[in-house]
Enzyme design. Sequence first.
Site, PDB file in Angstrom:
ATOM      1  CG  LEU A  69      -0.977  -1.910   0.826  1.00  0.00           C
ATOM      2  CD1 LEU A  69      -2.489  -1.916   0.912  1.00  0.00           C
ATOM      3  CD2 LEU A  69      -0.526  -2.174  -0.613  1.00  0.00           C
ATOM      4  CG  MET A  70       0.439   2.274   7.074  1.00  0.00           C
ATOM      5  SD  MET A  70       0.951   4.012   6.935  1.00  0.00           S
ATOM      6  CE  MET A  70       2.133   4.130   8.274  1.00  0.00           C
ATOM      7  CE  LYS A 104       4.822  -0.514  -4.915  1.00  0.00           C
ATOM      8  NZ  LYS A 104       4.653   0.778  -5.582  1.00  0.00           N
ATOM      9  N   GLY A 108      -0.193   4.965  -1.219  1.00  0.00           N
ATOM     10  CA  GLY A 108       0.352   6.318  -1.273  1.00  0.00           C
ATOM     11  C   GLY A 108       0.914   6.672  -2.636  1.00  0.00           C
ATOM     12  CD  GLN A 114       4.193   5.745  -6.930  1.00  0.00           C
ATOM     13  OE1 GLN A 114       3.999   6.961  -6.961  1.00  0.00           O
ATOM     14  NE2 GLN A 114       4.724   5.145  -5.884  1.00  0.00           N
ATOM     15  CB  CYS A 128      24.287  -2.874   0.621  1.00  0.00           C
ATOM     16  SG  CYS A 128      23.637  -1.750   1.887  1.00  0.00           S
TER      17      CYS A 128
END
Length: 486
Positions: free
Chosen positions: A186-187, A268, A290, A299, A459
């Site tokens: 997954l990039m 995710k 990553g 994470q 933003c």
Amino acid sequence: MFKFIVKLHPEISIKSKSVRKRFTKLLASNVKNMVIRVHEDAKVIQNWDNIVVMCKSQDEEVRLGLIDTLKRVPGIVQFIEVQETTFESLDDIYQVALELNKERLKGKTFCVRCKRQGKHDFTSSDVERYVGGGLNQNVEGAQVKLQKPEITVKVEVKNEFAYIIKETHFGLGGFPLPTQEDVLSLMSGGFDSGVASYLMMRKGARTHFLFFNLGGATHEIGVKQASYYLWKQFSSTHRVKFIKVDFEPVVAEILENIENSQMGVVLKRMMMRAGSAIAQKLGIDALVTGESLGQVSSQTLANLNVIDRVTETLILRPLIQHDKQEIIDIARSIGTSEMAEAMPEFCGVISKKPTVKAKLDKIIAEEENFDFDVLDTVVNNARIMCIKEIEAETKEEVKEAESAAELPKGAIVIDIRSPEEEDNDPLELDGIEVKHLPFYKLATQFGDLPKGEDYYLYCKKGVMSQLQALILHEEGYTNVKVYRPE
């Protein structure tokens, strides 16, 4: 002639005879594939305990090209650059050693070390004493020092040949491609995903790239550049795929229907669902991310546990125990840091106060509000291409939308932040009309705004407004700029 001897990785050397033979054959094939790109006359010879690379060219650029290439082939721990010579006596070996080392030994302490294979009427110690004594006597200021010398002169004798080592070079290590099964990485284009992909290539896994587009054309171009670079540098001996999934509809669905603190984990889980489905189509058994334990809210151990429950596909996390600085250092060493520094972290725009201890039952309850037809649609519409096809696209320059720190009279500012951000920090500008339209609604609602006006997107950091302005430009709305107050 240039000659290099590639030493086998110790982990290859200790494997069974059949596995060692297969690994060595793959490594030799990969080396040959790479070095002939440097020079068409480059030769590769596979031996039981090493691989020899030779080229008759005398061009220094060719030599440097061969060195650079061998440093980037997975499976090579080190390789030595040698001068090969036949010999009839120890003096023949000494004369070549003197020619190669005379200048660099002046005024230095040194010792000679010899490795020998075959039947000879001398020992390795005999070679060391004879060559070392000759250099000591005939090189100005040179002195023998057996413990911790400044320079070690290395000699290898194998049957009728002697090899005087000019220089030792170090490679990536790891295993040759593709000694392990394929993986799907997954990039995002940031530091972590690029380094994780590299580490899997280094470990001998053919690594395909999966890109969830959260930021429009600019994000896509940046990730394609990073993916192509990694493949070209470390994996171009084998073809891989680049898969693009437009994930903005999924993000919009999450923002509309998922409770704010749970958004990051749900996102995710949606990525893992999509990744698993695409991996299954491609016959790939593992995903690569990553993620590093505790680096960001999604994470934590509790959140990773909940994320993993969404799929039976194996999820590999090569960076799980790495510190951020260690990851950045690796990115710098492999050449991806500059690209990563220019790539914002798009997943970070989702939750304002994300949970760090997600509960599976609560996440499942939240996901009942999600329309899974949206996820199925983006997966079915995924674009799969050979990474070679994007070579021309990686050369495309990323354009920037015009930005302004001061607004002209009559300008209209569109605050594209989420409703929560807007409520906590309202944007108020004297004499300037401010409209509120979250970024995930721009694609469907911007066209309803009055034509002929100049619009400035706003933003907090200017990242999302820049990306959304570029997307609107692509759709023909050239009257869109970015408002970035100083």
